[in-house]
Scaffold this motif. Structure first.
Motif, PDB file in Angstrom:
ATOM      1  N   ILE A 175       3.672   8.573   7.921  1.00 46.64           N
ATOM      2  CA  ILE A 175       2.372   7.942   8.151  1.00 46.64           C
ATOM      3  C   ILE A 175       1.794   7.437   6.827  1.00 46.64           C
ATOM      4  O   ILE A 175       1.741   8.174   5.844  1.00 46.64           O
ATOM      5  CB  ILE A 175       1.395   8.930   8.819  1.00 46.64           C
ATOM      6  N   LYS A 176       1.334   6.197   6.821  1.00 46.65           N
ATOM      7  CA  LYS A 176       0.790   5.620   5.593  1.00 46.65           C
ATOM      8  C   LYS A 176      -0.651   5.122   5.747  1.00 46.65           C
ATOM      9  O   LYS A 176      -1.179   4.494   4.837  1.00 46.65           O
ATOM     10  CB  LYS A 176       1.678   4.459   5.118  1.00 46.65           C
ATOM     11  N   ASN A 177      -1.270   5.443   6.874  1.00 45.68           N
ATOM     12  CA  ASN A 177      -2.641   4.969   7.093  1.00 45.68           C
ATOM     13  C   ASN A 177      -3.680   6.046   6.881  1.00 45.68           C
ATOM     14  O   ASN A 177      -4.813   5.924   7.329  1.00 45.68           O
ATOM     15  CB  ASN A 177      -2.774   4.377   8.502  1.00 45.68           C
ATOM     16  N   THR A 178      -3.314   7.130   6.181  1.00 45.07           N
ATOM     17  CA  THR A 178      -4.259   8.204   5.906  1.00 45.07           C
ATOM     18  C   THR A 178      -3.880   8.907   4.609  1.00 45.07           C
ATOM     19  O   THR A 178      -2.711   8.887   4.193  1.00 45.07           O
ATOM     20  CB  THR A 178      -4.294   9.228   7.047  1.00 45.07           C
ATOM     21  N   HIS A 179      -4.864   9.543   4.004  1.00 49.80           N
ATOM     22  CA  HIS A 179      -4.626  10.352   2.800  1.00 49.80           C
ATOM     23  C   HIS A 179      -4.243  11.778   3.147  1.00 49.80           C
ATOM     24  O   HIS A 179      -3.890  12.568   2.257  1.00 49.80           O
ATOM     25  CB  HIS A 179      -5.897  10.391   1.943  1.00 49.80           C
ATOM     26  N   ASP A 180      -4.289  12.166   4.412  1.00 48.74           N
ATOM     27  CA  ASP A 180      -4.210  13.570   4.807  1.00 48.74           C
ATOM     28  C   ASP A 180      -2.798  14.121   4.867  1.00 48.74           C
ATOM     29  O   ASP A 180      -2.570  15.168   5.478  1.00 48.74           O
ATOM     30  CB  ASP A 180      -4.881  13.754   6.169  1.00 48.74           C
ATOM     31  N   LEU A 181      -1.846  13.473   4.240  1.00 51.32           N
ATOM     32  CA  LEU A 181      -0.463  13.931   4.289  1.00 51.32           C
ATOM     33  C   LEU A 181      -0.321  15.347   3.735  1.00 51.32           C
ATOM     34  O   LEU A 181       0.500  16.133   4.215  1.00 51.32           O
ATOM     35  CB  LEU A 181       0.443  12.985   3.501  1.00 51.32           C
ATOM     36  N   SER A 238      -8.665   6.991   0.703  1.00 46.98           N
ATOM     37  CA  SER A 238      -8.748   8.071   1.686  1.00 46.98           C
ATOM     38  C   SER A 238      -8.736   7.518   3.099  1.00 46.98           C
ATOM     39  O   SER A 238      -7.814   7.770   3.876  1.00 46.98           O
ATOM     40  CB  SER A 238     -10.015   8.916   1.460  1.00 46.98           C
ATOM     41  N   TRP A 239      -9.760   6.766   3.448  1.00 45.37           N
ATOM     42  CA  TRP A 239      -9.885   6.207   4.788  1.00 45.37           C
ATOM     43  C   TRP A 239      -9.745   4.692   4.736  1.00 45.37           C
ATOM     44  O   TRP A 239     -10.256   4.047   3.827  1.00 45.37           O
ATOM     45  CB  TRP A 239     -11.245   6.539   5.400  1.00 45.37           C
ATOM     46  N   ASP A 240      -9.100   4.136   5.749  1.00 43.83           N
ATOM     47  CA  ASP A 240      -9.067   2.683   5.881  1.00 43.83           C
ATOM     48  C   ASP A 240     -10.378   2.168   6.466  1.00 43.83           C
ATOM     49  O   ASP A 240     -10.885   1.122   6.054  1.00 43.83           O
ATOM     50  CB  ASP A 240      -7.906   2.257   6.776  1.00 43.83           C
ATOM     51  N   VAL A 241     -10.899   2.907   7.454  1.00 44.07           N
ATOM     52  CA  VAL A 241     -12.151   2.529   8.110  1.00 44.07           C
ATOM     53  C   VAL A 241     -13.001   3.777   8.293  1.00 44.07           C
ATOM     54  O   VAL A 241     -12.500   4.902   8.221  1.00 44.07           O
ATOM     55  CB  VAL A 241     -11.903   1.857   9.479  1.00 44.07           C
ATOM     56  N   CYS A 242     -14.276   3.577   8.550  1.00 48.79           N
ATOM     57  CA  CYS A 242     -15.202   4.697   8.750  1.00 48.79           C
ATOM     58  C   CYS A 242     -16.384   4.215   9.588  1.00 48.79           C
ATOM     59  O   CYS A 242     -17.005   3.191   9.263  1.00 48.79           O
ATOM     60  CB  CYS A 242     -15.681   5.220   7.397  1.00 48.79           C
ATOM     61  N   TYR A 243     -16.682   4.965  10.659  1.00 53.50           N
ATOM     62  CA  TYR A 243     -17.761   4.561  11.560  1.00 53.50           C
ATOM     63  C   TYR A 243     -18.693   5.741  11.823  1.00 53.50           C
ATOM     64  O   TYR A 243     -18.242   6.872  12.064  1.00 53.50           O
ATOM     65  CB  TYR A 243     -17.201   4.089  12.905  1.00 53.50           C
ATOM     66  N   THR A 244     -19.984   5.501  11.761  1.00 52.44           N
ATOM     67  CA  THR A 244     -20.992   6.445  12.237  1.00 52.44           C
ATOM     68  C   THR A 244     -22.050   5.644  13.003  1.00 52.44           C
ATOM     69  O   THR A 244     -21.951   4.419  13.121  1.00 52.44           O
ATOM     70  CB  THR A 244     -21.672   7.198  11.082  1.00 52.44           C
ATOM     71  N   LYS A 245     -23.066   6.323  13.493  1.00 50.63           N
ATOM     72  CA  LYS A 245     -24.173   5.640  14.158  1.00 50.63           C
ATOM     73  C   LYS A 245     -25.068   4.913  13.169  1.00 50.63           C
ATOM     74  O   LYS A 245     -25.948   4.145  13.560  1.00 50.63           O
ATOM     75  CB  LYS A 245     -25.000   6.660  14.949  1.00 50.63           C
ATOM     76  N   ARG A 246     -24.819   5.122  11.884  1.00 51.27           N
ATOM     77  CA  ARG A 246     -25.663   4.533  10.847  1.00 51.27           C
ATOM     78  C   ARG A 246     -24.972   3.408  10.091  1.00 51.27           C
ATOM     79  O   ARG A 246     -25.608   2.460   9.633  1.00 51.27           O
ATOM     80  CB  ARG A 246     -26.079   5.637   9.869  1.00 51.27           C
ATOM     81  N   ASP A 282     -13.362  -3.049   7.113  1.00 52.54           N
ATOM     82  CA  ASP A 282     -12.555  -4.067   6.431  1.00 52.54           C
ATOM     83  C   ASP A 282     -12.015  -3.503   5.118  1.00 52.54           C
ATOM     84  O   ASP A 282     -12.687  -3.529   4.088  1.00 52.54           O
ATOM     85  CB  ASP A 282     -13.407  -5.308   6.157  1.00 52.54           C
ATOM     86  N   PRO A 283     -10.778  -2.975   5.127  1.00 59.43           N
ATOM     87  CA  PRO A 283     -10.209  -2.396   3.907  1.00 59.43           C
ATOM     88  C   PRO A 283     -10.057  -3.389   2.762  1.00 59.43           C
ATOM     89  O   PRO A 283      -9.915  -2.978   1.609  1.00 59.43           O
ATOM     90  CB  PRO A 283      -8.832  -1.885   4.379  1.00 59.43           C
ATOM     91  N   SER A 284     -10.088  -4.683   3.056  1.00 59.55           N
ATOM     92  CA  SER A 284      -9.980  -5.665   1.978  1.00 59.55           C
ATOM     93  C   SER A 284     -11.267  -5.755   1.160  1.00 59.55           C
ATOM     94  O   SER A 284     -11.262  -6.289   0.050  1.00 59.55           O
ATOM     95  CB  SER A 284      -9.646  -7.052   2.551  1.00 59.55           C
ATOM     96  N   LYS A 285     -12.359  -5.199   1.695  1.00 62.45           N
ATOM     97  CA  LYS A 285     -13.639  -5.239   0.994  1.00 62.45           C
ATOM     98  C   LYS A 285     -14.079  -3.868   0.474  1.00 62.45           C
ATOM     99  O   LYS A 285     -14.802  -3.792  -0.515  1.00 62.45           O
ATOM    100  CB  LYS A 285     -14.719  -5.787   1.926  1.00 62.45           C
ATOM    101  N   ASP A 286     -13.678  -2.830   1.196  1.00 62.46           N
ATOM    102  CA  ASP A 286     -14.146  -1.485   0.867  1.00 62.46           C
ATOM    103  C   ASP A 286     -12.972  -0.552   0.626  1.00 62.46           C
ATOM    104  O   ASP A 286     -11.971  -0.583   1.350  1.00 62.46           O
ATOM    105  CB  ASP A 286     -15.014  -0.928   2.003  1.00 62.46           C
ATOM    106  N   PHE A 287     -13.120   0.304  -0.371  1.00 65.91           N
ATOM    107  CA  PHE A 287     -12.086   1.269  -0.736  1.00 65.91           C
ATOM    108  C   PHE A 287     -12.744   2.644  -0.726  1.00 65.91           C
ATOM    109  O   PHE A 287     -13.433   3.038  -1.669  1.00 65.91           O
ATOM    110  CB  PHE A 287     -11.518   0.937  -2.112  1.00 65.91           C
ATOM    111  N   LEU A 288     -12.550   3.390   0.358  1.00 65.12           N
ATOM    112  CA  LEU A 288     -13.256   4.639   0.593  1.00 65.12           C
ATOM    113  C   LEU A 288     -12.449   5.827   0.074  1.00 65.12           C
ATOM    114  O   LEU A 288     -11.276   5.998   0.429  1.00 65.12           O
ATOM    115  CB  LEU A 288     -13.536   4.817   2.085  1.00 65.12           C
ATOM    116  N   VAL A 289     -13.086   6.648  -0.751  1.00 69.23           N
ATOM    117  CA  VAL A 289     -12.445   7.841  -1.317  1.00 69.23           C
ATOM    118  C   VAL A 289     -13.358   9.037  -1.087  1.00 69.23           C
ATOM    119  O   VAL A 289     -14.551   8.988  -1.425  1.00 69.23           O
ATOM    120  CB  VAL A 289     -12.176   7.677  -2.824  1.00 69.23           C
TER     121      VAL A 289
END
Length: 507
Positions: A154-160, A204-212, A217-224
């Protein structure tokens, strides 16, 4: 600035050669222990004695029986498990399961391997009570991990690291399991593929969603996230065992980046840092599981403590030790009177405010590594202080948040008598009875069998997955598979470090 490596099997040594290489010991909480087996068995306790009540809890037959009973339920299936325990419901504390590619899938089989390690490495002739045979445990460990090897790709997560390391590192260190070795190496390269040289970090994450908010878009945001510190252990391990130093360099650079951007001046931690993909600079810092963007989420702080201590163990870089100490000192300063942390150190405290025993147990493991790092230095007093704090936190957890049911192992002899020839065989030569589990139920009676109905399936309760106000779903006050895993890991770490004499244990 380190550049992203080309991902592939290292060519410095043939894979067949590395498969039989003796494991090496490093400072990680998941380190290889096999070659010190005989020394550990002979080692007497060091330092101040750990209270017997805590030893009774850490190495209780009840804890082992709960793990065994959940694991055994899957043994009669036609195929190995594809669903893995994560958390419990609040009514009966029965496990809720998740798919095998969910990030927590490695923890339950990891706990089984920790139980097996106790049998294989730390058993004593004085511990002669009823318990699973090591071969039975090994079979259960393998049964529960057959379908997890595929997660290494799996290459779509950091949780390996979470998904593979808890069980595969033990499979390798205890049994030189070549498939586990290959999965560890493959998972490390899958994780390394998420490194970005501009950000100097693993995504860490490719995408992230909350109610807020939504980041899609991983091309714009790099979440760690701070949790990612725990996955570096996998990279260090693979670098050591394959000789590919680029994996080690990625881990160190990521740790330096988190050191710089996840830690506030007051030594609290941000949960999420969003980096600009082009410039590599932080765009925003916020929470996904804590009380607020500027609050100190307890488990995030604990991930930082243990993660930086693991990194220090592999590198001996004093800056990582210093960071871990500062995070630990802050964590301890925020503890309530009973030493069990609330889910967020800055959230309003009310009678029903959730605690987080998973944060407590992760921190205990980090504190024990602090003790290990400092005990033979001029700061031996500080080392003992960290060990004492770990035991205070553990005492708060076991006093208030161990689940009440106390299953015990039993031998069912009803089917042990079989026809024999000659007919006068001694009792010792006849079949042994079947291992079962007995537990006192809510009505005070005894129930015996492998599937005991509705009693608490986790060792601990009082954990909190996510209590963020804007989370898609909120979970709190439940049992949690990784709270139990780090509880078990703590016990094995204390045994490995010679802080517990196996002859003093009733298991």
């Amino acid at each position: 600035m380190i550049m992203a490596p080309s991902i592939g099997v290292p060519s410095k040594r043939p894979l067949e050669e590395t498969l039989v290489k003796s494991p090496a010991v490093n400072g990680s909480a998941h380190q290889d222990y096999g070659h010190q087996r005989s020394k550990t068995r002979q080692r007497r306790s060091e330092g101040k004695a750990i209270p017997q009540a805590l030893l009774n809890a850490l190495y209780s037959e009840s804890a082992a029986a709960k793990l065994w009973n959940v694991a055994y339920k899957a043994l009669g299936s036609v195929e190995p498990p594809t669903l893995y325990p994560e958390y419990t419901d609040k009514k009966d504390f029965q496990y809720i399961y998740r798919a095998l590619d969910f990030w927590t899938s490695g923890f339950f089989p990891g706990s089984l391997y920790l139980l097996l390690e106790r049998q294989v490495r730390f058993s004593s002739t004085a511990n002669s009570g009823v318990k699973p045979h090591p071969l039975q445990l090994q079979h259960l460990c393998q049964w529960w991990t057959v379908n997890l090897h595929q997660n290494a790709t799996i290459k779509n997560t950091h949780d390996l690291g979470f998904m593979i390391a808890p069980w595969a590192m033990k499979a390798w260190s205890l049994h030189q399991d070549s498939q586990a070795y290959c999965s560890l190496v493959l998972a490390a390269y899958s994780l390394a593929s998420r490194f970005d040289a501009r950000v100097q970090s693993l995504r860490s994450w490719d995408v992230c969603y909350t109610k807020r908010y939504s980041y899609d878009d991983p091309s714009k945001d790099f979440l760690v996230i701070i949790d990612n510190m725990l996955n570096l252990d996998l990279l260090f391990w693979a670098a050591k065992h394959t000789g590919d130093n680029s994996l080690r360099e990625i881990a160190i650079v990521h740790a330096k980046t988190s050191q710089k951007h996840h830690i506030r001046p007051d030594n609290t931690t941000y949960h999420v840092v969003n980096f600009d993909v082009e410039t590599g600079l932080p765009k925003s810092k916020f929470t996904n599981q804590g009380y607020s963007d500027e609050s100190c989420w307890a488990r995030g702080q604990s991930w930082g403590i243990l993660g930086f201590m693991q990194t220090y163990g592999w590198t001996q870089d004093p800056s990582f030790l210093d960071t871990a100490r500062k995070l630990a000192d802050l964590f301890v300063s925020k503890l309530p009177e009973d030493n069990v942390p609330y889910w967020d150190f800055d959230a309003p405290v009310e009678e029903a405010s959730p605690r987080d025993t998973s944060a407590a147990m992760v921190t205990c493991c980090g504190l024990v590594l602090l003790y290990k790092a400092l005990k033979d230095t001029e700061e031996s007093i500080a080392a003992q202080h960290y060990l004492d704090i770990a035991m205070r936190i553990l005492n708060g957890v076991v006093t208030n948040y161990m689940t009440p049911s106390t299953p015990r192992f039993k031998v069912d002899t009803s089917a042990s008598t079989v026809p024999t020839y000659p007919e006068n065989l001694s009792e010792e030569q006849q079949q042994h009875g079947m291992l079962t589990v007995t537990v006192e139920n809510l009505q005070g009676g005894l129930t015996t069998g492998h599937s005991l109905g509705k009693y608490a399936e986790t060792i601990l309760t009082g954990a909190t997955i996510n209590n963020y106000e804007f989370a898609p779903r909120r979970w709190s006050d439940h049992g949690l598979v990784y709270a139990d895993y780090y509880f078990m890991l703590l016990g094995n770490m204390l045994l490995e470090m010679g802080l517990v004499d196996v002859n003093d244990l009733d298991w």
